[in-house]
Design a protein around this motif. Structure first.
Motif: not given
Length: 80
Positions: A40-44
């Protein structure tokens, strides 16, 4: 020296390998999954990432399991 592997357990094309120029020691010392890791990235949101940043948790987890089984293991022995 560490090397990244793909989902088929083969070394990534961009990873280095082979004997060293100084002492001709065989390499790599360590390999870990690091190509196309689903995360997952920083934004979910989901992403498939490549690199040592996604390989490091695999190595840390393996070391944690090793130390759980052998809690008194020295750092030199862990590296071997």
């Amino acid at each position: 020296m560490g090397t990244l592997t793909r989902s088929d357990d083969k070394m990534a094309d961009f990873s280095s390998s082979g004997p060293t120029a100084v002492d001709f020691e065989a390499k790599p010392d360590l390999v870990a999954p690091g190509v196309g890791i689903h995360t997952t990235d920083l934004y979910g949101l989901y992403a498939d990432e490549t690199g040592t940043s996604v390989a490091a948790p695999h190595v840390a987890g393996a070391l944690a399991l090793l130390l759980q089984a052998f809690p008194g293991m020295s750092a030199d022995r862990q590296a071997a």
